[in-house]
Write an enzyme that holds these catalytic residues in place. Structure first.
Site, mmCIF file in Angstrom:
data_model
loop_
_atom_site.group_PDB
_atom_site.id
_atom_site.type_symbol
_atom_site.label_atom_id
_atom_site.label_comp_id
_atom_site.label_asym_id
_atom_site.label_seq_id
_atom_site.Cartn_x
_atom_site.Cartn_y
_atom_site.Cartn_z
ATOM 1 N N GLY A 297 -19.486 7.620 -0.700
ATOM 2 C CA GLY A 297 -18.647 7.882 -1.852
ATOM 3 C C GLY A 297 -18.991 6.909 -2.960
ATOM 4 O O GLY A 297 -20.097 6.367 -3.012
ATOM 5 N N GLY B 156 -20.922 6.480 4.927
ATOM 6 C CA GLY B 156 -19.995 6.798 3.839
ATOM 7 C C GLY B 156 -20.625 6.529 2.498
ATOM 8 O O GLY B 156 -20.921 5.383 2.158
ATOM 9 N N LYS C 184 0.857 -1.185 0.000
ATOM 10 C CA LYS C 184 0.000 0.000 0.000
ATOM 11 C C LYS C 184 0.892 1.232 0.000
ATOM 12 O O LYS C 184 2.044 1.186 0.464
ATOM 13 C CB LYS C 184 -0.879 0.020 1.252
ATOM 14 C CG LYS C 184 -2.165 0.818 1.098
ATOM 15 C CD LYS C 184 -3.217 0.056 0.325
ATOM 16 C CE LYS C 184 -4.552 0.773 0.342
ATOM 17 N NZ LYS C 184 -5.609 -0.003 -0.309
ATOM 18 N N TYR D 195 -22.216 4.568 -2.559
ATOM 19 C CA TYR D 195 -23.351 4.846 -3.441
ATOM 20 C C TYR D 195 -23.784 3.585 -4.191
ATOM 21 O O TYR D 195 -24.980 3.244 -4.216
ATOM 22 C CB TYR D 195 -22.990 5.943 -4.449
ATOM 23 C CG TYR D 195 -24.011 6.084 -5.556
ATOM 24 C CD1 TYR D 195 -25.211 6.751 -5.339
ATOM 25 C CD2 TYR D 195 -23.795 5.504 -6.810
ATOM 26 C CE1 TYR D 195 -26.161 6.858 -6.346
ATOM 27 C CE2 TYR D 195 -24.742 5.603 -7.819
ATOM 28 C CZ TYR D 195 -25.920 6.275 -7.576
ATOM 29 O OH TYR D 195 -26.864 6.362 -8.570
#
Length: 345
Positions: free
Chosen positions: A179, A177, A80, A183
């Protein structure tokens, strides 16, 4: 700061601190394990309070990618990266090109993609300096819809195990949340008749879901105490903690966020309260599964692989029930076994 003594360090193979004065780039690349293949994991851009906070976040996310890729059955290791800065004000071509040059220097040991605060356009700039990039437009593209699909399938697995139901019609789900992933998850849930209670720090995101899906909006601090069947954390991590757990009324925690448990012990607390937890890196693996099909991309094949999340979670839930141990502990053990087996091949 004693890096090697950090709890989150967890035997990482390599940590690269990246600095480019001209572009303002400050980034950290963490490579946790490459037993299964090159370390693959997205790049997150966030305005961290401290460099140490950025490092710890990158370390935890990197280890999570090792476990995520192992549990998804992918020939990928875990890594990451984080870019320290405000994604709304600090982005520039020079910054992303500088980041791309650091990725290129790793010669394929780490392969990057988008994450929070990063979009396909940003990755296209990174791609000007290195080919070690996944999720580009014209190939697998935005992973968010596929991540959401995997979380939806995971919620169905959790509902089957905990509530004995094959459908979600009439069930109440609190989504934190909204986003891209949140969504699309709401769309899947609404299409199957679930009742949505939602929150987000962005009012436009909330209004969109309320208008399109008839969701009920609540304050960001009220989402935990909602009388719902499922709590789906889809924002940043550590929302399952000593402060929030006493307020959670849901019997299932299953969402898209990474590092949902502030500490591993919170899995024990959820178990003691009779709350079924879907380990985050198992349920949210849809995005990385999608980009694993990048070469000669086939969406149907990718979605078929994502469907396996249902069965993997069911295996974890059953093992937890038989042993009386938390699901996060079971998943960690299974992931470590797969990584260790790869090293011995």
């Amino acid at each position: 700061m004693a890096v090697f003594n950090l709890r989150a360090y967890d035997d990482h193979e390599q940590i690269v601190f990246c600095r480019d004065v001209e572009s303002g780039l400050k980034a950290i690349i963490c490579i946790h394990n490459t037993n299964l293949g090159p370390a693959v994991g997205g790049c997150r851009m966030w305005d961290y309070n401290s460099d140490e906070g950025a490092l710890i976040d990158a370390l935890r996310l990197s280890r999570g990618m090792t476990y995520k890729n192992a549990m998804a059955g992918l020939q990928m290791g875990g890594g990451k990266s984080v870019i320290i800065g405000n994604s709304k004000t600090m982005k520039s071509e020079e910054l992303f090109r500088a980041f791309g040059r650091f990725v290129e220097k790793l010669s394929g040991k780490y392969i990057t993609a988008e994450d929070v605060g990063i979009n396909p356009n940003d990755m296209a700039i990174v791609n000007k300096e290195t080919n070690y990039v996944l999720g580009l437009e014209g190939k697998s593209g935005d992973p968010s819809p596929v991540t959401a699909y995997g979380v939806y399938k995971g919620i169905k697995a959790a509902v089957k195990h905990k509530l004995g139901r094959d459908d979600l019609d009439g069930l109440k789900v609190a989504v934190q949340g909204l986003g891209h992933v949140g969504y699309y998850l709401c769309k899947h849930l609404n299409d199957e008749g679930a009742k949505l209670v939602v929150t987000d720090i962005n009012k436009e995101n909330v209004d969109r879901v309320v208008n399109e899906f008839g969701a009920v909006a609540v304050d960001v601090n009220e989402i935990y105490s909602q009388d719902v069947d499922v709590y789906a954390p889809c924002a940043l991590g550590a929302t399952i903690n000593d402060t929030t757990i006493p307020h959670i009324k849901a019997s299932i925690v299953a969402g898209a966020a990474n590092n949902q448990l502030a500490e591993d012990r919170h899995g024990d607390i959820l178990l003691s309260k009779g709350i079924l937890y879907a380990p985050d890196y198992v349920i949210n693996a849809g995005g990385i599964i999608n980009v694993s099909f990048e070469e000669n991309y086939n969406r149907d094949a990718a979605l078929e692989k994502v469907d396996e999340i249902y069965g993997t979670l069911t295996e974890v839930f059953e093992a937890s029930k038989l042993s009386g141990r938390p699901t996060n502990v079971i998943a960690d053990e299974l992931a470590r076994q797969r990584v260790a087996a790869a090293k011995n091949k």
